[in-house]
Motif scaffolding. Structure first.
Motif, mmCIF file in Angstrom:
data_model
loop_
_atom_site.group_PDB
_atom_site.id
_atom_site.type_symbol
_atom_site.label_atom_id
_atom_site.label_comp_id
_atom_site.label_asym_id
_atom_site.label_seq_id
_atom_site.Cartn_x
_atom_site.Cartn_y
_atom_site.Cartn_z
ATOM 1 N N VAL A 25 0.819 -1.208 0.000
ATOM 2 C CA VAL A 25 0.000 0.000 0.000
ATOM 3 C C VAL A 25 0.854 1.260 0.000
ATOM 4 C CG1 VAL A 25 -1.623 1.345 1.400
ATOM 5 C CG2 VAL A 25 -1.996 -1.092 1.053
ATOM 6 N N TYR A 61 -4.174 9.198 -0.148
ATOM 7 C CA TYR A 61 -5.215 8.480 0.589
ATOM 8 C C TYR A 61 -6.241 9.412 1.233
ATOM 9 C CZ TYR A 61 -2.697 4.227 -0.341
ATOM 10 O OH TYR A 61 -2.103 3.174 -0.978
ATOM 11 N N GLN A 65 -9.874 5.887 -0.349
ATOM 12 C CA GLN A 65 -9.923 5.154 0.918
ATOM 13 C C GLN A 65 -9.065 3.891 0.825
ATOM 14 O OE1 GLN A 65 -11.417 5.501 4.110
ATOM 15 N NE2 GLN A 65 -10.101 3.723 4.395
ATOM 16 N N PRO A 66 -7.991 3.798 1.618
ATOM 17 C CA PRO A 66 -7.175 2.573 1.561
ATOM 18 C C PRO A 66 -7.920 1.399 2.192
ATOM 19 C CG PRO A 66 -6.355 4.054 3.264
ATOM 20 C CD PRO A 66 -7.436 4.786 2.555
ATOM 21 N N ASN A 72 -11.177 -1.438 5.645
ATOM 22 C CA ASN A 72 -10.701 -0.064 5.532
ATOM 23 C C ASN A 72 -9.691 0.231 6.633
ATOM 24 O OD1 ASN A 72 -12.366 0.419 3.358
ATOM 25 N ND2 ASN A 72 -13.945 1.479 4.544
ATOM 26 N N TYR A 74 -7.069 3.381 8.261
ATOM 27 C CA TYR A 74 -7.085 4.833 8.364
ATOM 28 C C TYR A 74 -5.679 5.328 8.685
ATOM 29 C CZ TYR A 74 -11.959 3.605 8.566
ATOM 30 O OH TYR A 74 -13.181 3.063 8.262
ATOM 31 N N LEU A 441 -1.552 -1.226 -5.865
ATOM 32 C CA LEU A 441 -2.698 -1.215 -4.960
ATOM 33 C C LEU A 441 -3.568 -2.434 -5.226
ATOM 34 C CD1 LEU A 441 -3.705 2.553 -5.164
ATOM 35 C CD2 LEU A 441 -2.415 1.427 -3.365
#
Length: 444
Positions: A25, A61, A65-66, A72, A74, A441
């Motif tokens: 990521v 990000y 939204q990762p 999910n 944050y 990703l």
């Protein structure tokens, strides 16, 4: 929001999320120097090489939204300006003395082998075993002494020191292991109490020998430097891209520049499409389609390291309904002629600028492609219209980074994304020549 820091704080990191998942990521934004999993809190701390890399990641990000393995996560800047050994010790025994040391090598510009580590650590006591491995935090080693006192002395003396002048810094903590298991005596592992262990089969080592790496700390004259990556023309860029190590499966010792590609779809493939695909892994000198074997082609890369990346990442990839066979050619180069296409001076070669960034983005084909050099007023609908002939599009995302429009496009599978890349890289969209690469990703 906290002040910008090169340390990123990640929350909602479930137990199903691995270090490698987090690496995928954040690695597209820069070199990751440290990664600490705080399992008890479902959190992680990731230290980028510099603040701009961390800023780029958080800016991205903020719009995307990762999500990792359907969860999910944050992200925000950490209050830590830098991760310390104490932060990393939260994963293990840390300061409780033990005869086994966990050693992390930072800024590893030169290869580190078992022999190098043994020369560094044996002055402090009898070293029984050494095991080396590559983790997301970097190159690491476990070193087992005969006594705990020797391990304590080594840590006290060597912590924070450099193996080579200005690089290969030692970050040492006590391991929580009681005994190392060594199965092979080779450049990755060694049992000094059992010299009769077999060596591992050739080709399986992740830390191949590079010849004499130069003097070792404590034995080298002042200012001496090791000899690193002798086969690599862009050693500095490669070291910067991969944090001093190399991707798993890449030896860095190949000197063959020409690649043979077979099982192509001759009705749909041409030289420019092959250029668009192979130029992800290095500069292209020339390409030749073999007229007597229409499903074969020769691709000459800029150097042996780039050719090795192409073979490693493209072997078995699907393109136009065919599974590609990619191997090193017996021909050292392609003879220029009427049936060759020349690309040496093409301004579409990606590695003439930002080589380190392009090396870092190398990966096998994925379902998500990344578009750059887009018109500033481009819309999702225009991108879908430009790409949808290559197959169903699952999702798109247009965003801005450093004042420039970019986009992500997710297809149903890797083959469709690969087709879109080879057909649409360097195509015109809204008057701009767009550039396309694979994204690492997992979702948009």
């Amino acid at each position: 929001m906290a002040e910008p820091s090169k340390v990123i704080h990640v929350r909602n990191v479930g137990h199903e999320i691995s270090e490698n998942d987090l690496l995928q990521v954040f690695q597209p934004f820069g070199v990751i120097t440290k990664l600490v999993m705080l399992r008890a809190k479902n959190q992680a701390l990731i230290q980028m090489q510099d603040i701009p890399s961390a800023v780029n990641a958080l800016q991205f990000y903020a719009n995307v939204q990762p999500s990792i393995r359907g969860r999910n996560v944050y992200v925000q800047f950490s209050s830590h300006p830098e991760l310390t050994t104490m932060d990393q010790n939260s994963q293990g025994r840390g300061d409780e003395p033990n005869r086994i040391l966990l050693v992390t090598i930072h800024h590893m510009l030169y290869p580190i082998t078992v022999e190098v580590l043994h020369q560094v650590f044996f002055p402090h006591g009898f070293v029984e075993k050494i095991v080396t491995f590559q983790k997301s935090a970097g190159f690491q080693a476990l070193i087992q002494y005969q006594t705990r006192q020797s391990a304590v002395a080594a840590r006290t003396t060597l912590q924070g020191r450099n193996i080579y002048d200005g690089c290969c810094q030692l970050d040492i903590q006590f391991s929580n292991l009681d005994e190392l298991q060594v199965n092979f005596n080779n450049e990755r592992s060694r049992d000094f109490t059992n010299p009769n262990l077999p060596s591992e089969q050739k080709g399986r080592s992740s830390q191949p020998g590079y010849g004499d790496a130069g003097g070792v700390y404590g034995m080298q004259p002042s200012g001496a430097r090791g000899v690193a990556f002798p086969q690599m023309a862009n050693a500095a860029a490669i070291a910067a891209a991969f944090g001093g190590g190399l991707p798993p499966g890449i030896s860095g010792t190949n000197d063959r520049c020409t690649v043979l590609v077979s099982n192509l779809n001759p009705e749909r493939v041409d030289e420019d499409k092959l250029f668009n695909l192979f130029s992800i892994y290095g500069n292209i000198v020339r390409i030749k389609l073999l007229r007597n074997k229409p499903d074969h082609a020769l691709v000459q890369m800029g150097d042996g390291f780039q050719a090795e990346l192409a073979v490693h990442f493209l072997k078995g990839a699907m393109l136009f309904g065919k599974r590609l066979e990619v191997n090193f050619s017996k021909h050292p180069n392609i003879t220029q002629g009427a049936d060759t296409h020349e690309y040496m001076n093409s301004n579409l070669n990606r590695f003439n600028r930002n080589a380190a960034k392009n090396y870092r983005y190398c990966c096998s084909p994925t379902k998500i492609i990344h578009l750059s050099s887009l018109p500033q007023d481009v819309t999702d609908e225009e991108i879908v219209t430009h790409m949808e002939e290559h197959g169903p599009i699952v999702n798109t995302k247009v965003f801005e980074m450093n004042g420039k429009k970019q986009a992500l496009v997710m297809f149903d599978n890797e083959e469709l994304a690969t087709e879109a890349l080879v057909c649409k890289h360097a195509s015109s969209l809204g008057g701009s020549i767009i550039r396309i690469s694979f994204s690492q990703l997992q979702t948009i």
